[in-house]
Design an enzyme around this catalytic site. Structure first.
Site, PDB file in Angstrom:
ATOM      1  N   LYS A  52       0.840  -1.214   0.000  1.00  0.00           N
ATOM      2  CA  LYS A  52       0.000   0.000   0.000  1.00  0.00           C
ATOM      3  C   LYS A  52       0.870   1.257   0.000  1.00  0.00           C
ATOM      4  CE  LYS A  52      -3.794  -2.514   2.124  1.00  0.00           C
ATOM      5  NZ  LYS A  52      -4.531  -2.922   3.321  1.00  0.00           N
ATOM      6  N   GLN A  96      -4.709  -1.529   9.691  1.00  0.00           N
ATOM      7  CA  GLN A  96      -4.587  -2.853   9.066  1.00  0.00           C
ATOM      8  C   GLN A  96      -5.100  -3.934  10.026  1.00  0.00           C
ATOM      9  OE1 GLN A  96      -3.412  -3.426   5.818  1.00  0.00           O
ATOM     10  NE2 GLN A  96      -4.038  -5.525   6.157  1.00  0.00           N
ATOM     11  N   ASP A 119     -11.047   2.716   4.102  1.00  0.00           N
ATOM     12  CA  ASP A 119     -11.262   1.267   4.016  1.00  0.00           C
ATOM     13  C   ASP A 119     -12.764   0.958   3.931  1.00  0.00           C
ATOM     14  OD1 ASP A 119      -9.277  -0.588   3.702  1.00  0.00           O
ATOM     15  OD2 ASP A 119      -8.744  -0.707   5.824  1.00  0.00           O
TER      16      ASP A 119
END
Ligand code: NDP
Length: 291
Positions: A52, A96, A119
């Protein structure tokens, strides 16, 4: 059979984003800024996070990696989230997953301000998406939708079977496929670990989206001739012939299923790169809103 080449399409999407960033910066704005919180040292998470951060570099984004040891307290993590929520130099951020067991993921997800929740995990974004309102769509289902769109896959009136009902993949994927828009307008069945007659249900699928986390679970006898198969799974399988001792495989037995499909995503190189590109796409949307 044609491959749904997520690697190529994600490159295309990132190139479009890179061009938009260049224009933004030429006009005197700062580039989009994505922050990533990583807790602990889960090897797979470290790989995803570094991919990412690397993708941010190639598109001209700023990125910040906030790395914490596994023993970080929930309180400290929430405080970091509060700081990112307030930080006007950060357009979007993610935490994450998975998190260590002593941290409640639900509390963490709900602490992220929805306008920076790139997200798309916050209940506000999930709820808005379910209602067809403007929202951040979670990156994996969003990336799959983009992939279907760019290959002009027909979805209207098709029977789509989604294997898996998790909050981050199967659940939102099913919602998106039944939306009254393209890609969508499918008749959707969601299957999970308590589903009876799984094979019979899969055999009815014009579009089969597998997101269960079981290596090569979907075999050729479960797939209809000509189906579109999207394999979300990323599983590490021991492989002594590889230097690293494992190989990555999806939830679909690609070798035997591919011959029966009209389209199929490979693993790796299918949904994975699309997820990253879509995260950047969401961060770009967040950045546009501040201009
Ligand atoms: P979860 O473990 O959260 O969910 C798995 C789902 O599959 C659950 O709904 C579960 O059912 C269902 N399931 C498990 N076993 C079976 C079975 N034998 N038959 C039918 N259904 C079953 O996983 P995620 O949704 O987070 O991830 C799924 C896969 O996708 C994993 O391999 C993960 O690594 C991968 N992934 C890939 C991403 C990418 O970018 N390519 C991004 C995110 C995930 P129940 O609800 O009943 O427990």
């Amino acid at each position: 059979m044609e491959l749904l080449d997520g690697k190529a399409i994600s490159k295309q999407l990132k190139e479009e984003i890179r061009e938009e960033v260049a224009v933004m910066v030429a006009k005197g704005h700062r580039p989009p800024h994505l922050a990533v919180i990583l807790v602990g040292n889960n090897a797979a998470s470290e790989t995803y996070v570094s991919a990412k951060v690397k993708a941010c570099k190639t598109t001209g984004f700023e990125s910040s990696l906030l790395q914490f040891p596994p023993e970080i307290t929930q309180e400290m993590l929430l405080q970091t989230i509060d700081e990112l929520n307030e930080n006007e130099e950060v357009d979007g951020f993610i935490v994450q997953l998975p998190l260590p067991k002593h941290i409640d993921s639900k509390t963490v997800i709900e602490r992220v301000i929805p306008t920076k929740d790139v997200d798309g995990f916050h209940p506000i974004n999930v709820g808005k998406m379910a209602l067809g309102l403007d929202a951040f769509i979670s990156a994996t289902p969003g990336g799959i939708i983009e992939l279907l769109k760019r290959y002009e896959i027909q979805t209207e009136g098709k029977h789509c079977v989604v294997l898996g009902r998790s909050n981050i993949v199967g659940g939102p994927m099913a919602m998106l496929m039944r939306r009254n828009t393209y890609p969508g307008n499918s008749t959707v069945t969601v299957a999970h670990s308590r589903t009876n007659n799984l094979k019979e249900i899969c055999l009815q699928a014009d579009i089969l989206i597998a997101a269960i986390g079981k290596p090569e679970f979907v075999t050729a006898d479960m797939v209809k001739e000509g189906a579109v198969v999207v394999d979300v799974g990323i599983n590490r399988v021991d492989d002594s012939t590889r230097e690293r001792g494992y190989r990555l495989t999806g939830d679909v037995d690609f070798k035997n299923v591919a011959n029966k499909c009209s389209y199929i995503t490979p693993v790796p190189g299918g949904v994975g790169p699309m997820t990253i590109a879509y995260l950047l796409n969401n961060t770009m949307i967040a950045a546009r809103k501040r201009m």
